[in-house]
Design a protein around this motif. Sequence first.
Motif, PDB file in Angstrom:
ATOM      1  N   ALA A  95     -10.912  -2.181   2.259  1.00  0.00           N
ATOM      2  CA  ALA A  95     -10.424  -3.081   1.230  1.00  0.00           C
ATOM      3  C   ALA A  95      -9.889  -4.345   1.853  1.00  0.00           C
ATOM      4  O   ALA A  95      -9.560  -4.405   3.023  1.00  0.00           O
ATOM      5  CB  ALA A  95      -9.306  -2.402   0.437  1.00  0.00           C
ATOM      6  N   ASP A 101      -1.980  -0.484  -0.486  1.00  0.00           N
ATOM      7  CA  ASP A 101      -2.653   0.774  -0.141  1.00  0.00           C
ATOM      8  C   ASP A 101      -3.074   1.526  -1.392  1.00  0.00           C
ATOM      9  O   ASP A 101      -4.121   2.195  -1.421  1.00  0.00           O
ATOM     10  CB  ASP A 101      -1.720   1.641   0.705  1.00  0.00           C
ATOM     11  CG  ASP A 101      -1.505   1.071   2.098  1.00  0.00           C
ATOM     12  OD1 ASP A 101      -2.313   0.227   2.516  1.00  0.00           O
ATOM     13  OD2 ASP A 101      -0.526   1.468   2.746  1.00  0.00           O
ATOM     14  N   SER A 104      -6.213   0.017  -2.580  1.00  0.00           N
ATOM     15  CA  SER A 104      -7.299   0.327  -1.653  1.00  0.00           C
ATOM     16  C   SER A 104      -7.785   1.765  -1.807  1.00  0.00           C
ATOM     17  O   SER A 104      -8.973   2.052  -1.639  1.00  0.00           O
ATOM     18  CB  SER A 104      -6.829   0.111  -0.211  1.00  0.00           C
ATOM     19  OG  SER A 104      -6.405  -1.218  -0.020  1.00  0.00           O
ATOM     20  N   GLY A 108     -10.821   0.148  -3.043  1.00  0.00           N
ATOM     21  CA  GLY A 108     -11.034  -0.505  -1.761  1.00  0.00           C
ATOM     22  C   GLY A 108     -12.456  -0.430  -1.246  1.00  0.00           C
ATOM     23  O   GLY A 108     -12.807  -1.105  -0.304  1.00  0.00           O
TER      24      GLY A 108
END
Length: 308
Positions: A95, A101, A104, A108
Amino acid sequence: MQYKDYYKTLGVSRTASQEEIKRAYRKLARKYHPDVSKEPNAEARFKEINEANEVLKDPEKRATYDALGSGWRAGDDFRPPPGGWGDFDFKTGGASGDYSDFFSSIFGRAFRPEGRGAGRQRGQDQTITLAIDLEDSHQGATRQIKVDLPATGSNGQSSARSRTLNVRIPAGVTQGRQIRLAGQGLPGRNGGPAGDLYLEIAFKPHRLFTPDGRDIQLRLPVAPWEAALGATVQVPTLGGSVNLKIPPGSQSGRKLRLKGRGLPGTPPGDEIVQLEIVIPPAETEAARDLYRRMAEQLPFDPRAQLGV
């Protein structure tokens, strides 16, 4: 990782329409854009807002996000289930570093629903905020801007694609309007055409003027005798200084209009001048004596209308 409530980030309900999501994003993007915002956490909030909009503006991504369920709260510990999401077939890839996070783990990697990947697909449109000076709108201008858009390489890896573009800013463009750059959005899939890039106009704070549509507003300091007796004073405008006649007996807060001195258009905007009477300081004995004589000789009670 922490669960992110994208609906809460944009301040909309989970049943919000696409138009409501678009309006909420534009309002927050103008408030927190790092080039114009004075908020201490503007850059971080702007990234959160963009990430939430990236998901909720796209019906396909929104449906995938909604499939997680509504029982999550922002900040809850979140672990993506094994095996991917729903019926999506994921390719390999990472990503963009601009996303969290959480993002992603879901979006991602490039994805496509089963059976729909073979045809040509047009790239997504993208919208970014372009902060300009009022003078750019008044005169028209050409500006060079750098944009970073996500891209996917031949190996499936996601990255940021940086480009420098020359943008013509038309005279009279107002805050919130969009400039369309055809074919400058995200690339298409399987040979499809690229999407468009939309530049949403935001005005940088100006030391003198406040925009209101095509009109501009100016607070003009005047001396007590100019307001009481009337005067002709020079006033700044976007096109240079002009003379303004102040009628006798003017009070603080009175608004005077300079026709056609705002942003150009059909019709052009006006400049609204709001008078602000400034009291000279009584720093010398002569000045204090003058104020005493005024108090004695002028039969004036500023609180008479209060009935006290």
